[in-house]
Scaffold this active site. Structure first.
Site, PDB file in Angstrom:
ATOM      1  N   ASP A   1      58.582  95.737   8.265  1.00  0.00           N
ATOM      2  CA  ASP A   1      60.018  95.832   8.560  1.00  0.00           C
ATOM      3  C   ASP A   1      60.284  95.585  10.043  1.00  0.00           C
ATOM      4  O   ASP A   1      59.449  95.894  10.886  1.00  0.00           O
ATOM      5  CB  ASP A   1      60.507  97.230   8.141  1.00  0.00           C
ATOM      6  CG  ASP A   1      62.023  97.296   8.029  1.00  0.00           C
ATOM      7  OD1 ASP A   1      62.684  96.245   8.087  1.00  0.00           O
ATOM      8  OD2 ASP A   1      62.544  98.418   7.889  1.00  0.00           O
TER       9      ASP A   1
ATOM     10  N   ASN B   1      66.262  91.899  -1.650  1.00  0.00           N
ATOM     11  CA  ASN B   1      66.345  90.848  -0.624  1.00  0.00           C
ATOM     12  C   ASN B   1      67.036  89.575  -1.128  1.00  0.00           C
ATOM     13  O   ASN B   1      67.498  88.760  -0.330  1.00  0.00           O
ATOM     14  CB  ASN B   1      64.961  90.480  -0.071  1.00  0.00           C
ATOM     15  CG  ASN B   1      64.354  91.533   0.824  1.00  0.00           C
ATOM     16  OD1 ASN B   1      63.135  91.616   0.983  1.00  0.00           O
ATOM     17  ND2 ASN B   1      65.188  92.378   1.438  1.00  0.00           N
TER      18      ASN B   1
HETATM   19  C1  FPP Z   1      61.868  93.000   6.733  1.00  0.00           C
HETATM   20  O1  FPP Z   1      62.436  92.802   8.002  1.00  0.00           O
HETATM   21  C2  FPP Z   1      61.044  91.847   6.357  1.00  0.00           C
HETATM   22  C3  FPP Z   1      61.290  91.034   5.296  1.00  0.00           C
HETATM   23  C4  FPP Z   1      62.436  91.219   4.401  1.00  0.00           C
HETATM   24  C5  FPP Z   1      60.446  89.876   5.001  1.00  0.00           C
HETATM   25  C6  FPP Z   1      59.012  89.975   5.394  1.00  0.00           C
HETATM   26  C7  FPP Z   1      58.498  88.612   5.534  1.00  0.00           C
HETATM   27  C8  FPP Z   1      57.554  88.184   6.392  1.00  0.00           C
HETATM   28  C9  FPP Z   1      56.807  89.078   7.272  1.00  0.00           C
HETATM   29  C10 FPP Z   1      57.227  86.729   6.500  1.00  0.00           C
HETATM   30  C11 FPP Z   1      56.807  86.097   5.231  1.00  0.00           C
HETATM   31  C12 FPP Z   1      55.762  86.843   4.524  1.00  0.00           C
HETATM   32  C13 FPP Z   1      54.550  86.353   4.146  1.00  0.00           C
HETATM   33  C14 FPP Z   1      53.622  87.206   3.373  1.00  0.00           C
HETATM   34  C15 FPP Z   1      54.119  85.006   4.467  1.00  0.00           C
HETATM   35  P1  FPP Z   1      64.021  92.766   8.146  1.00  0.00           P
HETATM   36  O2  FPP Z   1      64.452  91.358   8.071  1.00  0.00           O
HETATM   37  O3  FPP Z   1      64.639  93.671   7.120  1.00  0.00           O
HETATM   38  O4  FPP Z   1      64.207  93.349   9.568  1.00  0.00           O
HETATM   39  P2  FPP Z   1      65.450  94.225  10.098  1.00  0.00           P
HETATM   40  O5  FPP Z   1      65.402  95.527   9.353  1.00  0.00           O
HETATM   41  O6  FPP Z   1      65.149  94.380  11.549  1.00  0.00           O
HETATM   42  O7  FPP Z   1      66.687  93.420   9.836  1.00  0.00           O
END
Ligand code: FPP
Length: 251
Positions: free
Chosen positions: A20, A68
């Site tokens: 996250d 998501n």
């Molecule tokens: C949460 O951060 C993260 C995600 C919803 C996506 C995770 C994806 C990756 C790390 C890249 C792709 C994955 C792989 C396995 C290749 P957020 O966007 O909710 O962050 P925030 O809470 O700060 O908005």
């Protein structure tokens, strides 16, 4: 799959990670959110590499939740593109290090170009037994539990199973994680203190490590720190301290 006693000093068999903070990492730098996801892949690589080096047999990453799908379409598309890019670029590494790729969640909801990369990576790594890297994709814990309950209801309605035969083990066998050990350690980055629908059944006795570090800044040192914190925890699985940790000589 629980075992009594303390795991002090032990390495977890299964580590699961709620990655996250990508969006905030980007916002703090005045960058578009997707740049945070792009940088998040560097952290994914570092953690996979470190887990493999240490000999942790199961690593599960929460890469995309059912919820998501509700994000703005350009962000969803970019994440899907990054996922495909990651799978195809890492495939030689998975083969070299004998890492098996596994998926939990409603993978059939993913676009065809991602499903195709998943199928290719899964079939090329299916025989590997050193480490299982599981990506939770279009995953939600409640959704997984409902799908498992539906499968059992279908089996019961068809006379393949009697209601009194349904046990925790039988139920767990209908989950996406069937055959995998429960996570010993769940790590969540970015300072949020929530489970967010991740491995709800499987995490019943997991140890949680929360860190303020945003996912794109999470690397090998932070992973090792989480493992160190885990190694100092005393796992009791509902038993008393004496039962869980018999005095030496009493084993
Ligand atoms: C949460 O951060 C993260 C995600 C919803 C996506 C995770 C994806 C990756 C790390 C890249 C792709 C994955 C792989 C396995 C290749 P957020 O966007 O909710 O962050 P925030 O809470 O700060 O908005």
């Amino acid at each position: 799959m629980r075992s009594g006693g303390t795991d002090a000093g032990a390495l977890p068999r299964h580590v699961a990670v709620i990655m996250d903070g990508n969006g905030r990492w980007a916002r703090f730098r005045g960058l578009p959110r997707v740049e945070g996801h792009r940088m998040g892949i560097r952290s994914v690589r570092a953690v996979v590499e470190c887990a493999r080096e240490l000999g942790i047999p199961y690593l599960t990453l929460y890469a995309f939740s059912v919820e998501n799908w509700g994000r703005p379409e350009p962000e969803v598309s970019t994440l899907m593109g990054l996922l495909r890019e990651f799978l195809l670029s890492e495939l030689p590494e998975f083969v070299r290090h004998r890492i098996r790729l596994n998926v939990i969640g409603e993978a059939w909801q993913l676009p065809a170009f991602v499903r195709e990369a998943l199928a290719r990576t899964q079939s090329a790594t299916a025989v590997h037994d050193e480490m299982t890297l599981t990506l939770a994709l279009s995953y939600a814990g409640r959704n997984e539990i409902v799908r498992a309950a539906r499968k059992l209801a279908e089996d019961a309605a068809a006379g393949r199973i009697a209601p009194e035969q349904i046990s925790e083990e039988v139920f767990a066998g209908r989950l996406d994680t069937a055959g995998m050990p429960d996570p010993d350690l769940v790590i969540r980055t970015s300072g949020e203190l929530r489970v967010s629908n991740f491995l709800l059944w499987q995490g019943a006795y997991a140890e949680f490590v929360f860190t303020d570090v945003l996912w794109p800044d999470f690397g090998k040192p932070e992973f090792l720190q989480a493992l160190d914190e885990y190694s100092r925890r005393h796992r009791r699985f509902g038993l008393t301290e004496e039962q869980a940790e018999p005095p030496s000589g009493g084993k």
